[in-house]
Design a protein around this motif. Structure first.
Motif, PDB file in Angstrom:
ATOM      1  N   PHE A  31       0.923  -1.313   0.130  1.00 31.39           N
ATOM      2  CA  PHE A  31      -0.036   0.040   0.099  1.00 31.39           C
ATOM      3  C   PHE A  31       0.819   1.376   0.047  1.00 31.39           C
ATOM      4  N   ASN A  32       2.165   1.196  -0.366  1.00 30.33           N
ATOM      5  CA  ASN A  32       2.957   2.138  -0.536  1.00 30.33           C
ATOM      6  C   ASN A  32       2.958   3.321   0.863  1.00 30.33           C
ATOM      7  N   VAL A  33       2.961   2.455   2.074  1.00 35.37           N
ATOM      8  CA  VAL A  33       3.094   3.163   3.234  1.00 35.37           C
ATOM      9  C   VAL A  33       4.524   3.433   3.623  1.00 35.37           C
ATOM     10  N   VAL A  34       5.469   2.344   3.336  1.00 36.12           N
ATOM     11  CA  VAL A  34       6.865   2.392   3.461  1.00 36.12           C
ATOM     12  C   VAL A  34       7.613   2.215   2.115  1.00 36.12           C
ATOM     13  N   ASN A  35       8.815   2.896   1.924  1.00 39.84           N
ATOM     14  CA  ASN A  35       9.380   2.602   0.498  1.00 39.84           C
ATOM     15  C   ASN A  35      10.718   1.469   0.713  1.00 39.84           C
ATOM     16  N   LEU A  36      10.840   0.789  -0.231  1.00 36.31           N
ATOM     17  CA  LEU A  36      12.085  -0.159  -0.186  1.00 36.31           C
ATOM     18  C   LEU A  36      13.149   0.484  -0.537  1.00 36.31           C
ATOM     19  N   GLN A  38      14.142   3.094   1.218  1.00 34.89           N
ATOM     20  CA  GLN A  38      14.991   3.419   2.389  1.00 34.89           C
ATOM     21  C   GLN A  38      15.927   2.133   2.698  1.00 34.89           C
ATOM     22  N   PRO A  39      17.138   2.462   2.792  1.00 29.79           N
ATOM     23  CA  PRO A  39      18.182   1.480   3.432  1.00 29.79           C
ATOM     24  C   PRO A  39      17.610   0.430   4.571  1.00 29.79           C
ATOM     25  N   PHE A  40      16.970   1.067   5.639  1.00 32.64           N
ATOM     26  CA  PHE A  40      16.646   0.276   6.591  1.00 32.64           C
ATOM     27  C   PHE A  40      15.586  -0.600   6.390  1.00 32.64           C
ATOM     28  N   VAL A  41      14.382  -0.081   5.570  1.00 30.61           N
ATOM     29  CA  VAL A  41      13.307  -0.993   5.211  1.00 30.61           C
ATOM     30  C   VAL A  41      13.768  -1.954   4.128  1.00 30.61           C
ATOM     31  N   TYR A  42      14.699  -1.743   3.384  1.00 25.87           N
ATOM     32  CA  TYR A  42      14.967  -2.901   2.363  1.00 25.87           C
ATOM     33  C   TYR A  42      15.732  -3.915   3.171  1.00 25.87           C
ATOM     34  N   GLN A  43      16.603  -3.531   3.879  1.00 26.85           N
ATOM     35  CA  GLN A  43      17.527  -4.687   4.852  1.00 26.85           C
ATOM     36  C   GLN A  43      16.611  -5.481   5.749  1.00 26.85           C
ATOM     37  N   LEU A  44      15.771  -4.685   6.231  1.00 27.27           N
ATOM     38  CA  LEU A  44      14.602  -5.577   7.152  1.00 27.27           C
ATOM     39  C   LEU A  44      13.697  -6.529   6.154  1.00 27.27           C
ATOM     40  N   TRP A  45      13.528  -5.830   5.135  1.00 26.85           N
ATOM     41  CA  TRP A  45      12.621  -6.701   4.068  1.00 26.85           C
ATOM     42  C   TRP A  45      13.358  -7.722   3.576  1.00 26.85           C
ATOM     43  N   SER A  46      14.471  -7.686   3.138  1.00 30.78           N
ATOM     44  CA  SER A  46      15.398  -8.673   2.494  1.00 30.78           C
ATOM     45  C   SER A  46      15.685  -9.611   3.571  1.00 30.78           C
ATOM     46  N   GLY A  47      15.921  -9.387   4.879  1.00 29.62           N
ATOM     47  CA  GLY A  47      16.346 -10.214   5.980  1.00 29.62           C
ATOM     48  C   GLY A  47      15.253 -11.108   6.270  1.00 29.62           C
ATOM     49  N   LEU A  48      13.905 -10.399   6.213  1.00 30.96           N
ATOM     50  CA  LEU A  48      12.750 -11.454   6.471  1.00 30.96           C
ATOM     51  C   LEU A  48      12.531 -12.279   5.613  1.00 30.96           C
ATOM     52  N   ASN A  49      12.609 -11.876   4.288  1.00 31.69           N
ATOM     53  CA  ASN A  49      12.249 -12.703   3.020  1.00 31.69           C
ATOM     54  C   ASN A  49      13.450 -13.891   2.953  1.00 31.69           C
ATOM     55  N   ARG A  50      14.655 -13.597   3.281  1.00 30.04           N
ATOM     56  CA  ARG A  50      15.624 -14.700   3.269  1.00 30.04           C
ATOM     57  C   ARG A  50      15.414 -15.756   4.353  1.00 30.04           C
ATOM     58  N   LEU A  51      14.616 -15.166   5.541  1.00 27.36           N
ATOM     59  CA  LEU A  51      14.694 -16.061   6.631  1.00 27.36           C
ATOM     60  C   LEU A  51      13.197 -16.958   6.395  1.00 27.36           C
ATOM     61  N   LEU A  52      12.216 -16.431   5.609  1.00 25.61           N
ATOM     62  CA  LEU A  52      11.056 -17.046   5.687  1.00 25.61           C
ATOM     63  C   LEU A  52      10.426 -17.709   4.351  1.00 25.61           C
ATOM     64  N   GLU A  53      11.364 -17.276   3.158  1.00 29.72           N
ATOM     65  CA  GLU A  53      10.993 -17.759   2.028  1.00 29.72           C
ATOM     66  C   GLU A  53      11.126 -19.336   1.836  1.00 29.72           C
ATOM     67  N   PRO A  54      12.143 -19.870   2.491  1.00 33.75           N
ATOM     68  CA  PRO A  54      12.367 -21.329   2.329  1.00 33.75           C
ATOM     69  C   PRO A  54      11.162 -21.899   3.090  1.00 33.75           C
ATOM     70  N   VAL A  55      10.596 -21.520   3.877  1.00 31.88           N
ATOM     71  CA  VAL A  55       9.376 -22.016   4.697  1.00 31.88           C
ATOM     72  C   VAL A  55       8.207 -21.745   3.993  1.00 31.88           C
ATOM     73  N   TYR A  56       8.012 -20.828   3.184  1.00 27.14           N
ATOM     74  CA  TYR A  56       6.772 -20.427   2.506  1.00 27.14           C
ATOM     75  C   TYR A  56       6.780 -21.250   1.245  1.00 27.14           C
ATOM     76  N   SER A  57       8.185 -21.410   0.789  1.00 24.21           N
ATOM     77  CA  SER A  57       8.151 -22.215  -0.691  1.00 24.21           C
ATOM     78  C   SER A  57       7.993 -23.598  -0.475  1.00 24.21           C
ATOM     79  N   ARG A  58       8.167 -24.071   0.582  1.00 25.74           N
ATOM     80  CA  ARG A  58       7.525 -25.459   0.674  1.00 25.74           C
ATOM     81  C   ARG A  58       6.160 -25.684   0.969  1.00 25.74           C
ATOM     82  N   ILE A  59       5.629 -24.624   1.723  1.00 28.46           N
ATOM     83  CA  ILE A  59       4.158 -24.869   1.861  1.00 28.46           C
ATOM     84  C   ILE A  59       3.301 -24.505   0.626  1.00 28.46           C
ATOM     85  N   ARG A  60       4.135 -23.492  -0.428  1.00 23.48           N
ATOM     86  CA  ARG A  60       3.131 -22.939  -1.479  1.00 23.48           C
ATOM     87  C   ARG A  60       3.499 -24.465  -2.505  1.00 23.48           C
TER      88      ARG A  60
END
Length: 94
Positions: A31-36, A38-60
């Motif tokens: 919803f464009n509330v935060v912008n990727l 911004q370095p902190f937002v990008y680092q947080l988002w990529s860290g969460l994705n790297r952490l959760l994507e292996p779990v999500y991909s198996r479930i998907r």
């Protein structure tokens, strides 16, 4: 044995909050509330994705295609809640 179950319970609670942060952040990005840009937002988002994507991909892999809707976080919430119930029931029966 109780200590081990308590540690497992805390790990499940931490995983719950990580998944919840990922879901909320994905909404905020969509919803464009935060912008990727911004370095902190990008680092947080990529860290969460790297952490959760292996779990999500198996479930998907098990879930049918839903036309753009991703139910993998919902399934993870359900699994974490079930684990919490199992650990709590075994914790107080010892």
């Amino acid at each position: 044995m109780t200590s081990l179950l308590m540690i497992l319970l805390y790990a499940v609670q931490i995983a719950f909050w990580i998944v919840l942060a990922h879901v909320i952040m994905s909404w905020l990005i969509s919803f464009n509330v935060v912008n990727l840009q911004q370095p902190f937002v990008y680092q947080l988002w990529s860290g969460l994705n790297r952490l959760l994507e292996p779990v999500y991909s198996r479930i998907r892999g098990f879930l049918p295609a839903m036309g753009g809707l991703d139910f993998a976080p919902l399934v993870v919430f359900f699994i974490l809640y079930a684990l919490r119930i199992i650990i709590t029931n075994n914790l107080y029966t010892i």
